[in-house]
Design a protein around this motif. Structure first.
Motif, PDB file in Angstrom:
ATOM      1  N   GLU A 133       0.825  -1.210   0.000  1.00 42.89           N
ATOM      2  CA  GLU A 133       0.000   0.000   0.000  1.00 42.89           C
ATOM      3  C   GLU A 133       0.861   1.262   0.000  1.00 42.89           C
ATOM      4  OE1 GLU A 133      -2.407  -3.282   0.722  1.00 42.89           O
ATOM      5  OE2 GLU A 133      -0.667  -2.668   1.910  1.00 42.89           O
ATOM      6  N   GLN A 134       1.958   1.232   0.744  1.00 39.05           N
ATOM      7  CA  GLN A 134       2.858   2.387   0.767  1.00 39.05           C
ATOM      8  C   GLN A 134       3.479   2.601  -0.609  1.00 39.05           C
ATOM      9  OE1 GLN A 134       7.003   2.892   2.758  1.00 39.05           O
ATOM     10  NE2 GLN A 134       5.503   3.388   4.363  1.00 39.05           N
ATOM     11  N   LEU A 135       3.806   1.525  -1.276  1.00 41.38           N
ATOM     12  CA  LEU A 135       4.359   1.612  -2.629  1.00 41.38           C
ATOM     13  C   LEU A 135       3.313   2.143  -3.606  1.00 41.38           C
ATOM     14  CD1 LEU A 135       6.632   1.156  -4.605  1.00 41.38           C
ATOM     15  CD2 LEU A 135       6.115  -1.290  -4.612  1.00 41.38           C
ATOM     16  N   LEU A 136       2.068   1.715  -3.429  1.00 40.29           N
ATOM     17  CA  LEU A 136       0.979   2.223  -4.262  1.00 40.29           C
ATOM     18  C   LEU A 136       0.851   3.734  -4.095  1.00 40.29           C
ATOM     19  CD1 LEU A 136      -1.535   1.881  -6.072  1.00 40.29           C
ATOM     20  CD2 LEU A 136      -2.841   1.335  -3.996  1.00 40.29           C
ATOM     21  N   GLY A 137       0.950   4.200  -2.859  1.00 39.10           N
ATOM     22  CA  GLY A 137       0.883   5.640  -2.608  1.00 39.10           C
ATOM     23  C   GLY A 137       1.994   6.386  -3.322  1.00 39.10           C
ATOM     24  N   ALA A 138       3.198   5.814  -3.330  1.00 37.50           N
ATOM     25  CA  ALA A 138       4.336   6.451  -4.011  1.00 37.50           C
ATOM     26  C   ALA A 138       4.109   6.499  -5.511  1.00 37.50           C
ATOM     27  CB  ALA A 138       5.620   5.683  -3.693  1.00 37.50           C
ATOM     28  N   VAL A 139       3.496   5.449  -6.062  1.00 39.27           N
ATOM     29  CA  VAL A 139       3.199   5.413  -7.500  1.00 39.27           C
ATOM     30  C   VAL A 139       2.239   6.535  -7.870  1.00 39.27           C
ATOM     31  CG1 VAL A 139       1.980   4.094  -9.289  1.00 39.27           C
ATOM     32  CG2 VAL A 139       3.664   2.960  -7.831  1.00 39.27           C
ATOM     33  N   ILE A 140       1.192   6.715  -7.074  1.00 34.60           N
ATOM     34  CA  ILE A 140       0.192   7.741  -7.366  1.00 34.60           C
ATOM     35  C   ILE A 140       0.774   9.140  -7.191  1.00 34.60           C
ATOM     36  CG2 ILE A 140      -2.071   8.657  -6.741  1.00 34.60           C
ATOM     37  CD1 ILE A 140      -2.726   5.786  -5.772  1.00 34.60           C
ATOM     38  N   LYS A 141       1.541   9.344  -6.128  1.00 34.82           N
ATOM     39  CA  LYS A 141       2.173  10.647  -5.908  1.00 34.82           C
ATOM     40  C   LYS A 141       3.120  10.987  -7.042  1.00 34.82           C
ATOM     41  CE  LYS A 141       1.838  10.758  -0.870  1.00 34.82           C
ATOM     42  NZ  LYS A 141       2.576  10.691   0.410  1.00 34.82           N
TER      43      LYS A 141
END
Length: 213
Positions: free
Chosen positions: A55-63
């Protein structure tokens, strides 16, 4: 030390790029940290050194996907305070992001009902700064008297970005069959939106219709 930091930054970038590919092809639930690490050319231990969870990696992708627009909106001096000029500029920036992330966006739309709640929250939080900056711009314009005081800027921003999203999806699916350009669509969206939110009396925007004798 600088070499170590540079290497760590490059690894982080590779992981974000790999995650973007994997999320786009397999979806949020289907993507695994093992596959992301494989595409990035590292092991899972390295991935977890940079990101505590998927989930943290997903957040980085979106940011990362929103970085261009967030950066542009961070510099308030770049705004002209002319609604039409500023919103056309924003619409072009937003459309660039949409086109660059089309596969990822379509995956999120397709999985909307299946996303784990944690992933939904990550997506909303990552997009929040971009949304808030445009909301703040409209609120500032309300104080200056150029935007209607009775307007709720939150749904207004969602409506505006929703029009841009719909346009990108239709263009990429060839629904309009080239009957108008991307530029035509963006200018029309901005024109309609500005007419709707402007504090200027609507009569100034109205088209003159010849009277019938």
């Amino acid at each position: 030390m600088n070499k170590t930091i540079r290497s760590s930054t490059l690894t982080r970038t590779r992981l974000i790029e790999a995650a973007s590919q994997v999320f786009a092809s397999l979806g949020v639930q289907g993507a695994t940290t093992r596959e992301i690490a494989r595409i990035a050319g590292v092991n899972e231990v390295t991935l977890f050194r940079h990101f505590a969870s998927k989930e943290q990696l997903l957040g980085a992708v979106i940011k990362n996907a929103l970085a261009l627009q967030t950066e542009a909106l961070a510099h308030t001096q770049a705004w002209t305070q002319d609604l039409k000029i500023d919103l056309i500029q924003y619409a072009h920036l937003y459309n660039t992001m949409l086109e660059a992330q089309e596969d990822l966006i379509r995956t999120f739309i397709g999985e909307a009902k299946r996303h784990p709640e944690a992933a939904k929250q990550v997506i909303q939080e990552a997009a929040k700064p971009l949304r808030e900056k445009l909301v703040a711009y409209l609120q500032s314009s309300q104080r200056q008297g150029t935007v209607r005081a009775d307007l709720d800027p939150f749904p207004a921003v969602d409506m505006f970005t929703g029009m841009l999203l719909a346009g990108m999806l239709c263009r990429s699916a060839k629904f309009n069959q080239g009957s108008y350009s991307c530029e035509d669509y963006i200018e029309t969206c901005v024109d309609i939106f500005v007419r709707g939110i402007s504090a200027t009396p609507s009569s100034q925007f109205s088209v003159l219709v010849p009277s019938v004798e």
